[in-house]
Design an enzyme around this catalytic site. Sequence first.
Site, short mmCIF file in Angstrom:
data_model
loop_
_atom_site.label_atom_id
_atom_site.label_comp_id
_atom_site.label_asym_id
_atom_site.label_seq_id
_atom_site.Cartn_x
_atom_site.Cartn_y
_atom_site.Cartn_z
N ASP A 61 0.84 -1.20 0.00
CA ASP A 61 0.00 0.00 0.00
C ASP A 61 0.87 1.26 0.00
O ASP A 61 2.09 1.18 0.19
CB ASP A 61 -0.96 -0.01 1.20
CG ASP A 61 -0.29 -0.43 2.51
OD1 ASP A 61 0.95 -0.44 2.57
OD2 ASP A 61 -1.00 -0.74 3.47
N ASN A 121 -7.93 -1.55 13.76
CA ASN A 121 -9.34 -1.81 13.43
C ASN A 121 -9.48 -3.07 12.56
O ASN A 121 -10.51 -3.27 11.93
CB ASN A 121 -9.95 -0.60 12.71
CG ASN A 121 -9.24 -0.28 11.40
OD1 ASN A 121 -8.31 -0.98 11.02
ND2 ASN A 121 -9.67 0.76 10.72
N HIS A 166 -7.64 -3.82 9.94
CA HIS A 166 -7.28 -3.70 8.52
C HIS A 166 -6.02 -4.49 8.21
O HIS A 166 -5.15 -4.68 9.08
CB HIS A 166 -7.17 -2.24 8.07
CG HIS A 166 -5.99 -1.47 8.54
ND1 HIS A 166 -6.08 -0.22 9.13
CD2 HIS A 166 -4.67 -1.74 8.48
CE1 HIS A 166 -4.89 0.23 9.41
NE2 HIS A 166 -4.01 -0.67 9.03
N GLU A 199 -9.72 -1.33 4.71
CA GLU A 199 -10.39 -0.88 5.93
C GLU A 199 -11.68 -1.68 6.16
O GLU A 199 -12.16 -2.38 5.27
CB GLU A 199 -10.71 0.62 5.79
CG GLU A 199 -9.48 1.52 5.70
CD GLU A 199 -8.84 1.80 7.05
OE1 GLU A 199 -8.84 0.92 7.94
OE2 GLU A 199 -8.32 2.93 7.23
#
Length: 257
Positions: free
Chosen positions: A69, A138, A140, A145
């Site tokens: 990413d 979270n 991810h 996400e």
Amino acid sequence: MPLPLNWLEGPGEIANAAAQHVATLIARKPDAAIALPTGSTPVGLYRRLAELQGKGRFSCPQARFFNLDEFIGLSLDDPRSYGAFLWQHVFRPLSVSPSQVQLLRGAAPDPAAECRRFDQAIAQAGGLDLAILGLGSNGHIAFNEPGSDWNAGTREVVLTEATRHGQRSVFGREADVPHRALTMGLRTLREARAILLLIAGSGKAAAIAAMLRSRPDRNWPVTAILDHPKLTILADRALDPARAAGAPPAFPGSPGA
Ligand code: GLP
């Protein structure tokens, strides 16, 4: 099917086991295509690989590397970019040549075209032999996400506030953390021939709990990879909720412990 989860004794043991995993793959397939994460979790792995290379016990002159990413708007010259991170922590220390590396370019003028180019580069490499992943607070993985489509390829995404908050130390101020990023998709990660998930660091209790429930849940992207036939999870024993609850310790390093 029990999770292929190994609770190890801190970041040092995780780095050793992960480095062994990578070295074994490259010994078997010198031109392996490998996706690499950024963040604090994999730094020990990268250091250990450089140490092994220094001792003549590892080299990767034919391996092909991809980043998972990148922040939109950051070029490779920007020290805060993930590409710059990988050059600093992996490619330069391991003497990897630019021809071995494919990076998502956050400053590409047409992000959609950049994502297509990247997916083509992965396909041309014959797909990923190994995706190495960290875990976001979270849940991810890469920058997929909560709510991400499990069938998505590389694409532009909007980062959650939780993720931007987690990145503030890299940017100095949270306000400077980009709102958008490019990321490999969950489909690409699920299609990798093997996955190595590294879990260490603070603030991950809820994500670990979701993983341990081991139920597919679009709100917890990490659950997208749990049924992968060649998944290995290396996690810091200090984060084991059973241990925190005072349960007797599992046999060290046993799979599923
Ligand atoms: C970022 C990256 C993820 C990484 C996560 C965790 O969000 N996009 O790929 O796994 O940070 O980072 P750390 O290892 O510092 O906890």
